[in-house]
Each structure stands twice: as structure tokens, then as C-alpha cells.
Design an enzyme around this catalytic site. Structure first.
Site, PDB file in Angstrom:
ATOM      1  N   PRO A 172      39.500  32.986  45.876  1.00 26.87           N
ATOM      2  CA  PRO A 172      40.472  32.128  45.125  1.00 26.87           C
ATOM      3  C   PRO A 172      41.678  33.284  45.403  1.00 26.87           C
ATOM      4  CG  PRO A 172      38.915  32.659  43.393  1.00 26.87           C
ATOM      5  CD  PRO A 172      38.060  33.383  44.541  1.00 26.87           C
ATOM      6  N   ASP A 196      43.195  38.365  44.132  1.00 26.66           N
ATOM      7  CA  ASP A 196      41.811  37.523  44.530  1.00 26.66           C
ATOM      8  C   ASP A 196      42.083  36.772  42.467  1.00 26.66           C
ATOM      9  OD1 ASP A 196      39.202  36.662  43.540  1.00 26.66           O
ATOM     10  OD2 ASP A 196      37.825  38.425  44.332  1.00 26.66           O
ATOM     11  N   HIS A 197      42.077  35.405  42.599  1.00 29.14           N
ATOM     12  CA  HIS A 197      41.830  35.152  40.767  1.00 29.14           C
ATOM     13  C   HIS A 197      40.970  35.855  39.652  1.00 29.14           C
ATOM     14  CE1 HIS A 197      44.509  33.861  37.744  1.00 29.14           C
ATOM     15  NE2 HIS A 197      44.839  32.498  38.131  1.00 29.14           N
ATOM     16  N   ARG A 198      40.347  35.433  40.619  1.00 29.37           N
ATOM     17  CA  ARG A 198      38.090  35.547  39.756  1.00 29.37           C
ATOM     18  C   ARG A 198      38.651  36.688  39.449  1.00 29.37           C
ATOM     19  NH1 ARG A 198      34.618  35.465  44.616  1.00 29.37           N
ATOM     20  NH2 ARG A 198      36.224  37.340  45.374  1.00 29.37           N
ATOM     21  N   ILE A 219      41.571  39.394  38.967  1.00 32.56           N
ATOM     22  CA  ILE A 219      43.327  39.433  38.244  1.00 32.56           C
ATOM     23  C   ILE A 219      44.000  38.384  38.250  1.00 32.56           C
ATOM     24  CG2 ILE A 219      45.444  40.268  38.672  1.00 32.56           C
ATOM     25  CD1 ILE A 219      43.621  42.117  41.153  1.00 32.56           C
TER      26      ILE A 219
END
Ligand code: CAO
Length: 556
Positions: A356, A528-530, A532
Site C-alpha cells: 500500500p 509502505d503504509h503497513r 510507516i
């Protein structure tokens, strides 16, 4: 002034003592009118019970497994003093579910009846139509369970429909051999729409209904004269998936999931047909969907399925790649992709689909840094220092401060690297490659610049070996020598962030008393929104901009 009222189960169209399979609210939730409160599941239907008043949930009075009937209290809700709950006792689920008013008198009592066609005229073709679905119109077909040639019996599930509040399977009202199936997934149907045509009856011969001219798929036909019109909630298939011999669609049969779970899966981009249900009768639960996503993210498929001409979108449940005869429109030349393009393309596709991405943009004032760079280049003629080498040096300080940006996901663990190895995207005639400068923290700017330029040349000459391209913890993609104002770089898995850089530009910047010309370097950080979150990315970029504005900060 507020008051507390009880939200109860409305008329369920003849159903009593129906188990709750999901509770969709919690104490403290603010709910709007019609918000789904719970999902009920009988052996015939899965339906959500909508809120008949808006307010704040003060107490949830039921739990999964409780059995409810019309009038059962579901929750205490605090509402505005002047608000009144909609006539809960009189509003059947199907009507309260947004169909525009209560069902007509008698609908509920007729709900349990499944229409039978008149039987006359043995062996004649007959249409299987959508019966009365309780004022609902234009409901999308989400699954088609039958095909031409199938021998079906009365009550075989033909299709599954899904409104915003309920899913329901439409059973065959009589059996026989299907000569045609006239609807497909995505078509919208209403009462009377012909779903399929039967050529010969199995056992009892059905008679054609008066509405024997098929409607175009998705077009509601005039109401069929099916007797004893069943209500929406009662026309669902009589058989849960297990009796249809399927396992939640994993093997291609009917899916068994409530509307809330279907919505949830859609929001996450999960094809429910890939999820194995662990609930009763193989029903897919919220946990099943979440576990599926978790598994997919932590164990990405070994061979991802980028969409290439001829590819089928396997694994991702995507539409097949469009196949077009381009020559129809003019002359063309067919040129095979380079080896590098094929390899990097497959990696980019996997990374884009599985990570993501969010891209955060920031401006860095590099006026002084550029002067320093020019001065260094005057002084050291043997090596050209570009912005890239200075950026790498600045990143050492920033990555030390924000170690998560120099990490990799490994299942449920984060691997934090204590070394600083930086990759940089290099444009070569064969395609994109990413050489790596190791131990950047132990090298000076001149050494970094010399190594970058040597590796870039090696890349352009097609001479990079695997060791030159491995071990990076973070990557820079610099388009500064070419142009641009911002872009979305794709993260180089298993890294968790990548810094994109475009061309510096002189801009007027307000310094508190006047606009001054400043050299601005645009930064675009994809993360990577998982791993950060946005605030961390903003802090990372602000700190990087600060370091670039004054490289003396790296000494701190
Ligand atoms: N703003 C303005 N000018 C810049 C700049 C910036 N941000 N960055 C570099 N420049 C200048 C350099 O100073 C140099 O100027 P001179 O020719 O006047 O000396 C010129 O642009 C060319 O620089 P360079 O490209 O040779 O060197 P570099 O260190 O900046 O970059 C490399 C090296 C290998 C990263 C680069 O050549 C390259 O391949 N970039 C493309 C990366 C890419 O394709 N990214 C996309 C990946 S996703 O598809």
C-alpha cells in the site's frame, strides 16, 4: 436534550427466532438512520437489521448466537429528544432496508411461500423469473450458479442477488434442463426478470409462465404472474452452500457471506471466492477475510501475476488483459521487451500491487548546498559530485534518526537494519536497474560520488553483477538530471520506502520580510503504509529538508 430509546427487530417477514451472526455496532458508536445493527441468518436468508433511529449506542443488548424475533431489543440508543424511532414494529426488514417504505399489507405473511408455476403442457419451454422481491428493483446479480445444459430441480439456487442490505439466492421454482441462462454477474434484475429458460421439466413438466418472452438480461420484465409472490427476505435459496456442494465459492459454488462482510471484502479488494469460510455452513467471517489479507501480504505469491498480453489475471482476480488487433487501426511494429524490462516489470508489478503505497511530497531549500556542491566540484576535478551523492550523505543522518525507513517486513516482524546501504535507480539502455552503495555512513561525499558514477557507468554498460545490486535498505530514484516536479516512485521490496527526486528550480520564497530567490529540490517519498504512517513520513521529509538546507546538521 437527549433521551434513550430501545432499537428493536422489525417484522422479519414471517421469520421468528433467527440467530444473530454478526453484531455490527459497539457501545459508543454513533449510528445514522438505516445503519446496519446486526446480521441475522436463517436457513433461507442473510439480512441486516437497519437502525430505525440515529444516535449514539449506549448499550448493545445482544451478542452473536442470540436468537431474535420481531420486537427483540437490540440496543439502547441515545437520540435527540425530538427524534422518534421509525415505526419499528410495522416496518419489515425488506422495507426498512431502503426500499422506500413499508411493504404492502400481506407481504410478510406471504413471505414464506415459494411460488410454484402452473403446471400444464408437459415438456414445453418455460422461463424461470425473479419472483416478487418485496419492492426492491434493479438488484445486482453477484453470482450465477447455473449454466445452459444443467439439469436442475425445484429450489436449485440459480443466482445470488445483493442489495445494500441483504444477499439472497433465487431458487428455481421448478426443475428441468436449462436451455438458456439469460443473466450474468453484474446484471440488475427486478421482479419478473427472466433468469433462465428451461427446455424440459424434470419430473413434473412446467408450464410456461405468461411472461414467456425473455427480457434482455438486466432489464426488468413486466411482473410475471407467479402466484403467491414471496417477499424479498423469503426468496433466498433454501440451501446453504454446504448443501449445494460448495465451500464458500472457493471451489466455484455459491458464496456464503453477509452483506457487511461482502462490503468489507470489497473495500480491501479481496475476491471472496478466494476466502475459505470458517463460520457455520462455511460462511465467510470478518476474521476469515482479515486472515486472508494477512496471509497474502506476508506470503506473497511466488509468481506474481502481472498483467501481460495473454495473461489471465490469475491470483488477483483481475479482468484479462485487453486483446486488441492494433493493425486494424494502422501499421505497427512488434518489439520484444528487454530482459531487464521483463525482470524489473514483474518486480514493479508485484510491489505496486502488494504494497500500500503513499507518496509524500516536500520541498527542500538547497541554495547553500548547491553552492557547496559547485565549490567542491571546482576543487576536486577528478570526481563529479552531483546532488545524488549529497542526498545520500544527508540520508545517513535522517535514516539514523528514523530507523523504520531502513527496515523490511518479515511476516509479523520488522527487520531494522543497522547498516546503511543505499540503492539508486539507474536508467540504462536495457532498462531500469538499481545498483547499491554499501556502508554509505562510512564514506565521504567524494567517495560516494565516485562510486555512484562508477556503478552508473557499469549499469549503462550492462556489466552489473548480482552483488552490485543487492543489500539495499532504502533507495533513491533521481530524475533530477532529466526534469519533473514530483512523481510516485515504486517501493523496491522488501524495502519500505523510496525517495524520488526531481529537478531543482529557483522559486521566490518568503523569508519573513521579502521574497528571495531560493533553489528548491522537490522530494517525493513513497512509503509502505503497513510500516510507516503519514505523520512519520512527514517528519522524515521535514527532517531531510532541514538537513539538506544545512548539511552541518549531519554533524549533530
Ligand atoms: N536538479 C537539477 N539538476 C540535477 C539534479 C537535480 N535534482 N540532479 C542531477 N542534476 C544534474 C547533474 O548535476 C548533472 O548536471 P551536469 O551535466 O551539468 O553536470 C546532470 O543533471 C546529469 O546528472 P547525472 O544523471 O549524470 O548524475 P546523477 O548523479 O544526478 O544521477 C543516475 C545518476 C544514475 C541516478 C542518473 O543518471 C539516472 O539514471 N537517473 C534516472 C533514474 C531513473 O530512471 N529513475 C526512475 C526510476 S522509476 O522508472
Amino acid at each position: 436534550m437527549a433521551k434513550t430509546i430501545e432499537l428493536t427487530v422489525p417484522d422479519l417477514g414471517g421469520f421468528e427466532d433467527v440467530p444473530i451472526i454478526e453484531v455490527l455496532i459497539a457501545s459508543g458508536d454513533t449510528i445514522v438512520l438505516d445503519a446496519p445493527l446486526v446480521t441475522l441468518e436463517s436457513d433461507k436468508a442473510t439480512m441486516e437489521v437497519p437502525a430505525t433511529a440515529a444516535g449514539v449506542v449506549r448499550e448493545v443488548r445482544v451478542k452473536i448466537g442470540d436468537r431474535v424475533s420481531p420486537g427483540s431489543v437490540l440496543a439502547n440508543v441515545e437520540v435527540a429528544e425530538d427524534a422518534a424511532a421509525v415505526n419499528v414494529a410495522a416496518a419489515p426488514v425488506s422495507a426498512a432496508a431502503g426500499a422506500g417504505g413499508p411493504a404492502s399489507p400481506g407481504t410478510a405473511n406471504e413471505a414464506a411461500k415459494i411460488a410454484e408455476p402452473a403446471t400444464a403442457g408437459g415438456g414445453a419451454a418455460a422461463d424461470l423469473v425473479v419472483p416478487d422481491i418485496g419492492d426492491f428493483e434493479n438488484i445486482p446479480v453477484i453470482s450465477v450458479f447455473v449454466k445452459a445444459g444443467d439439469t436442475i430441480s425445484k429450489d436449485t439456487a440459480l443466482v445470488e442477488l445483493e442489495s445494500d442490505k441483504a444477499t439472497m439466492e433465487v431458487p428455481a421454482l421448478f426443475g428441468g434442463v436449462l436451455s438458456d441462462v439469460l443473466v450474468k454477474v453484474g446484471d440488475k434484475v427486478s421482479q419478473g426478470t427472466v433468469l433462465a429458460r428451461i427446455g424440459a421439466a424434470a419430473g413434473a413438466a412446467p408450464a410456461p409462465t405468461a411472461n414467456s418472452t425473455p427480457a434482455a438480461p438486466g432489464t426488468p420484465s413486466p411482473p410475471a404472474p407467479t402466484p403467491a409472490a414471496p417477499a424479498f427476505a423469503a426468496i433466498v435459496a433454501p440451501s446453504p452452500p454446504s448443501t449445494n456442494g460448495s465451500s464458500n465459492g472457493v471451489s466455484g459454488g455459491p458464496l456464503h457471506a453477509s452483506p457487511a462482510i461482502r462490503r468489507f471484502a470489497r473495500e480491501l479488494g479481496v475476491a471472496l471466492s478466494n476466502v475459505k469460510g470458517s463460520g457455520p455452513n462455511g460462511r465467510v467471517t470478518r476474521d476469515d477475510v482479515q486472515n486472508y489479507v494477512k496471509r497474502t501480504l506476508t506470503n506473497p505469491p511466488a509468481a506474481p501475476a502481472p498483467q501481460t498480453p495473454g495473461g489471465g489475471g490469475a491470483g488477483l482476480q483481475l479482468l484479462p488483459w485487453p486483446k486488441i488487433d492494433f493493425e486494424k487501426f494502422g501499421p505497427i511494429e512488434r518489439k520484444p521487451l528487454s530482459r531487464i524490462a521483463k525482470i524489473s516489470g514483474a518486480n514493479l508489478a508485484r510491489n505496486w500491487v502488494l504494497i500500500p503505497h503513499v507518496t509524500h511530497n516536500e520541498d527542500a531549500d538547497v541554495t547553500e548546498l548547491e553552492e557547496f556542491r559547485k565549490a567542491v566540484n571546482v576543487e576536486h576535478k577528478d570526481v563529479k559530485v552531483t546532488m545524488l551523492a549529497l542526498l545520500m550523505k544527508a540520508l545517513v543522518a535522517v535514516l539514523r534518526r528514523f530507523p523504520t525507513f531502513n527496515s523490511s517486513l518479515d511476516g509479523d516482524d520488522l527487520i531494522l537494519k543497522q547498516y546503511i546501504n543505499l540503492g539508486f535507480a539507474a536508467d540504462t539502455p536495457g532498462g531500469l536497474v538499481v545498483p547499491v552503495i554499501r556502508d554509505v555512513d562510512k564514506k565521504g561525499v567524494l567517495e560516494i560520488a565516485a562510486e555512484t558514477s562508477a556503478l552508473a557507468k557499469k549499469a549503462r554498460d550492462g556489466k552489473l553483477g548480482p552483488a552490485d545490486m543487492s543489500g539495499a535498505g532504502f533507495t533513491i530514484s533521481s530524475l533530477g538530471g532529466i526534469g519533473g516536479t514530483s512523481f510516485t516512485p515504486i517501493i523496491n521490496a522488501p524495502e519500505v520506502a523510496i525517495l524520488g527526486v526531481t529537478r531543482t528550480v529557483t522559486k521566490p520564497v518568503w523569508n519573513g520580510s521579502a521574497f528571495a530567490p531560493r533553489l528548491i529540490l522537490p522530494l517525493s517519498l513513497s512509503y509502505d503504509h503497513r510500516v510507516i504512517d503519514g505523520a512519520a513520513a512527514a517528519r522524515f521529509c521535514a527532517h531531510l529538508a532541514g538537513v539538506l538546507a544545512d548539511l552541518r546538521k549531519t554533524l549533530l
